[in-house]
Enzyme design. Structure first.
Site, mmCIF file in Angstrom:
data_model
loop_
_atom_site.group_PDB
_atom_site.id
_atom_site.type_symbol
_atom_site.label_atom_id
_atom_site.label_comp_id
_atom_site.label_asym_id
_atom_site.label_seq_id
_atom_site.Cartn_x
_atom_site.Cartn_y
_atom_site.Cartn_z
ATOM 1 N N PRO A 286 0.823 -1.209 0.000
ATOM 2 C CA PRO A 286 0.000 0.000 0.000
ATOM 3 C C PRO A 286 0.855 1.257 0.000
ATOM 4 O O PRO A 286 1.901 1.316 0.656
ATOM 5 C CB PRO A 286 -0.765 -0.106 1.328
ATOM 6 C CG PRO A 286 0.177 -0.853 2.222
ATOM 7 C CD PRO A 286 0.924 -1.817 1.338
ATOM 8 N N GLY A 287 0.430 2.239 -0.766
ATOM 9 C CA GLY A 287 1.111 3.535 -0.747
ATOM 10 C C GLY A 287 0.145 4.579 -0.240
ATOM 11 O O GLY A 287 0.178 5.010 0.910
ATOM 12 N N CYS B 236 2.799 28.399 -16.352
ATOM 13 C CA CYS B 236 2.319 28.884 -17.650
ATOM 14 C C CYS B 236 1.719 27.757 -18.488
ATOM 15 O O CYS B 236 2.240 27.402 -19.547
ATOM 16 C CB CYS B 236 3.465 29.560 -18.377
ATOM 17 S SG CYS B 236 4.070 30.933 -17.400
ATOM 18 N N GLU B 237 0.690 27.158 -17.974
ATOM 19 C CA GLU B 237 -0.053 26.119 -18.692
ATOM 20 C C GLU B 237 -1.496 26.193 -18.241
ATOM 21 O O GLU B 237 -1.763 26.361 -17.055
ATOM 22 C CB GLU B 237 0.460 24.717 -18.323
ATOM 23 C CG GLU B 237 1.855 24.457 -18.747
ATOM 24 C CD GLU B 237 2.077 23.003 -19.130
ATOM 25 O OE1 GLU B 237 1.100 22.283 -19.392
ATOM 26 O OE2 GLU B 237 3.252 22.617 -19.166
HETATM 27 N N1 LLP Z 1 2.610 -1.642 -6.064
HETATM 28 C C1 LLP Z 1 2.841 -1.372 -7.356
HETATM 29 C C2 LLP Z 1 3.502 -2.373 -8.193
HETATM 30 C C3 LLP Z 1 2.459 -0.121 -7.891
HETATM 31 O O1 LLP Z 1 2.687 0.144 -9.177
HETATM 32 C C4 LLP Z 1 1.819 0.820 -7.063
HETATM 33 C C5 LLP Z 1 1.410 2.128 -7.582
HETATM 34 C C6 LLP Z 1 1.611 0.500 -5.713
HETATM 35 C C7 LLP Z 1 2.008 -0.755 -5.246
HETATM 36 C C8 LLP Z 1 0.959 1.442 -4.740
HETATM 37 O O2 LLP Z 1 -0.344 1.750 -5.101
HETATM 38 P P1 LLP Z 1 -1.271 2.554 -4.086
HETATM 39 O O3 LLP Z 1 -1.482 1.680 -2.884
HETATM 40 O O4 LLP Z 1 -0.573 3.802 -3.709
HETATM 41 O O5 LLP Z 1 -2.505 2.792 -4.842
HETATM 42 N N2 LLP Z 1 0.568 8.890 -9.299
HETATM 43 C C9 LLP Z 1 -0.737 8.266 -9.246
HETATM 44 C C10 LLP Z 1 -0.685 6.869 -8.670
HETATM 45 C C11 LLP Z 1 0.254 5.953 -9.380
HETATM 46 C C12 LLP Z 1 0.340 4.589 -8.760
HETATM 47 C C13 LLP Z 1 1.429 3.781 -9.377
HETATM 48 N N3 LLP Z 1 1.619 2.504 -8.798
HETATM 49 C C14 LLP Z 1 -1.683 9.168 -8.466
HETATM 50 O O6 LLP Z 1 -1.265 10.220 -8.029
HETATM 51 O O7 LLP Z 1 -2.860 8.851 -8.316
#
Ligand code: LLP
Length: 423
Positions: free
Chosen positions: A277-278, A347-348
């Site tokens: 989880p992120g 500037c976008e």
């Molecule tokens: N594991 C893998 C292999 C991933 O590619 C990702 C996120 C995660 C875990 C974590 O996912 P989470 O639990 O955070 O949903 N920049 C975008 C999100 C990109 C996510 C990329 N991969 C945003 O701001 O919504």
């Protein structure tokens, strides 16, 4: 739940008024609450109680040392996608064996680094990568502990730019081919097969796609185990969404509901469960604090121009993402509101944080907080338009510390050098 609340008419991060941080550190600035981070980790950890599990924080969401060290102290591992993230994880106190190295484009140097440093699990995304790793491991006299990231061809039902589990996406090995690749992996020297992995996307607000993917993984695991392939780990990825817009249809399931699905799908397979989880851990643990530069009346719209730009928080420009915006000075109950566009100085035309947002009457110099900015905020920032990366602050109780200082303009320029022929 988070620890950003109004007290005595001023928005606080835990016990610290955001006005104080703005005064001492300047704006724009990211502010994180340590208590919120700890709570989020704890809630997920408790939901998974009764399973043998490892929560590997997806570093890409927020690789700030203070954030990672907070989670490390609670027993988290890390999910990394580059040597840089792995090094930050280790610098923050996460042992190599608790690190999962994911990513579709790990370079040869990164694979060597992973083998040298004893990374606990490499999630491989192709047969080609598997062969390359086997050669490197043999050359180095090492054994790589691997899982194959399977692409289950399941629609996560999230924004197209953050969906990863469809067969047209670049990620993973097609689930129908996985068994064959596992059999090949078993024959390769330098490779120890330890697990299966999946990650179908980010900001999921429905459990069904998780369930579909986890059941595919269950079938695959049973098939592999029956074939003598020793699967001991099931890595279920990340992706559980967080509420960005309170009360609106994007209400994600609770960690406890997610955990129920996990347990019912793969809880009985005798495997260690790995999670990546992120956003769930850090999203609501951070805000972006910004100041109103000026109010501008356009021909057909009213603009609130703030000192943060899309270079500091890309999500609205990139994904049309919603972030709650609140004044740091608490509006009077029932105060009149009007529709404004909150925009940055870049500037976008895409540098718009909110269009037609109903906000109370605002004034030049007023502070605003953008909510749920702890994930994919600072980590995706750039110096676009000659703007140094903005500082990050960690709050704990009534204390706060700058964990990334705002570089001076001189420091920003000194990071570059003219070619010698330009004198
Ligand atoms: N594991 C893998 C292999 C991933 O590619 C990702 C996120 C995660 C875990 C974590 O996912 P989470 O639990 O955070 O949903 N920049 C975008 C999100 C990109 C996510 C990329 N991969 C945003 O701001 O919504």
């Amino acid at each position: 739940m988070n620890h950003f609340d109004y007290r005595n008419g001023v928005l606080h991060a835990e016990d610290v008024p955001l006005t104080l941080i703005a005064e001492q550190v300047g704006t724009p600035v990211y502010v994180y609450s340590q208590a919120t981070l700890e709570r989020h980790f704890q809630v997920l950890n408790e939901a998974l109680a009764g399973t043998d599990h490892l929560i590997c924080f997806a570093m890409k969401a927020n690789p700030s040392l203070g954030v990672v060290a907070t989670l490390a102290a609670m027993g988290a591992g890390a999910d990394v996608v580059s040597e840089g993230e792995a090094r930050i994880a280790m610098a923050a106190g996460i042992p190599a064996e608790r690190i999962v190295f994911s990513g579709v484009g790990k370079t040869e140097e990164e694979l060597v680094f992973a083998l040298e440093s004893g990374i606990g699990q490499l999630n491989l995304e192709s047969y080609e990568e598997l062969l390359e790793l086997s050669h490197l491991a043999q050359r180095m006299g090492k054994t790589a502990r691997i899982a194959l990231r399977v692409n289950p061809d399941i629609d996560a039902g999230t924004h197209a730019k953050i969906t990863t589990g469809l067969k047209e996406n670049k990620f993973g090995i097609d689930w129908t081919q996985a068994h064959t690749v596992y059999k090949q992996a078993m024959r390769l020297d330098g490779i120890e097969v330890v697990g299966v992995a999946v990650h179908i996307g980010s900001q999921l607000t429905d459990l069904q796609p998780f369930q579909d993917a986890f059941l595919r993984l269950r079938d695959l695991t049973l098939m592999l185990q029956a074939d003598g392939i020793p699967i001991q780990r099931i890595d279920l990825g990340g992706g559980l969404g967080v509420p960005y817009e309170p009360g609106v249809n994007e209400t994600p399931p609770l960690p406890s509901e997610y955990a129920k699905v996990v347990k019912s799908c793969v809880g009985d397979l005798g495997c260690k469960l790995v999670f990546e989880p992120g956003r769930l851990l850090v999203g609501n643990a951070g805000i972006l604090l910004t100041k109103i530069v000026r109010l501008k009346e356009g021909a057909v719209k009213s603009f609130v121009v703030v000192d943060a730009g899309m270079n500091d928080l890309m999500r609205p420009a990139l994904y049309d993402a919603y972030h709650d915006i609140v004044p740091v000075k608490e509006p009077k109950p029932g105060a009149a509101k009007r529709a404004v566009d909150v925009v940055g100085p870049i500037c976008e035309s895409s540098d718009v944080f909110a269009a037609g947002r109903l906000l109370p009457m605002l004034y030049k110099g007023e502070l605003l907080a953008f909510g749920t900015a702890g994930a994919y905020g600072a980590s995706m920032a750039s110096e676009y338009n000659g703007r140094p990366l903005i500082p990050e602050v960690m709050v704990k109780g009534d204390r706060f510390a700058v964990t990334r200082a705002r570089p001076t303009y001189d420091a920003m320029i000194a990071a570059q050098k003219l070619p010698d022929w330009m004198g």
